[in-house]
Motif scaffolding. Structure first.
Motif, PDB file in Angstrom:
ATOM      1  N   THR A  27       0.824  -1.212   0.000  1.00  0.00           N
ATOM      2  CA  THR A  27       0.000   0.000   0.000  1.00  0.00           C
ATOM      3  C   THR A  27       0.856   1.258   0.000  1.00  0.00           C
ATOM      4  N   ARG A  58      -4.769   5.303   1.740  1.00  0.00           N
ATOM      5  CA  ARG A  58      -3.988   4.152   2.205  1.00  0.00           C
ATOM      6  C   ARG A  58      -4.529   3.600   3.519  1.00  0.00           C
ATOM      7  N   GLU A  61      -7.302   1.324   2.667  1.00  0.00           N
ATOM      8  CA  GLU A  61      -6.768   0.061   2.147  1.00  0.00           C
ATOM      9  C   GLU A  61      -6.317  -0.837   3.294  1.00  0.00           C
ATOM     10  N   ASP A  64      -9.227  -2.345   5.164  1.00  0.00           N
ATOM     11  CA  ASP A  64      -9.789  -3.470   4.407  1.00  0.00           C
ATOM     12  C   ASP A  64      -8.942  -4.724   4.571  1.00  0.00           C
TER      13      ASP A  64
END
Length: 88
Positions: A27, A58, A61, A64
């Motif tokens: 990431t 980020r 991300e 997640d």
């Protein structure tokens, strides 16, 4: 701000496999962003109450990826099924 290293991730995220570690490093996030993502996962209500915007970029991300890791841990259940029956 320094980007995450493998050592940073293994210290911060227990039980992460090589693929997850690579995803997190991929990431391009910093240690601070990883900490923020973990804070969102740990308890998002106080952060929302502080009028912080929902995680984006980020940090999103990372949220997640980390939430998927937590779901995998929940689906696997306890490492020792006898411990659960003994506690019941």
């Amino acid at each position: 701000m320094r980007r995450l290293s493998r050592e940073d991730v293994t210290k911060a995220v227990s039980g992460a496999d090589d693929v997850t570690i690579a995803q997190i490093i991929g990431t391009g996030a910093t240690i601070e962003e990883l900490a923020e993502a973990q804070a969102w996962l740990a308890n998002d209500e106080p952060m929302i109450n502080d009028l912080r915007p929902l995680a984006q970029g980020r940090v999103r991300e990372l949220v997640d990826i980390l939430s998927e890791l937590e779901q995998d841990d929940d689906e696997q259940g306890p490492a020792n099924p006898d411990a659960v029956s003994a506690a019941s």
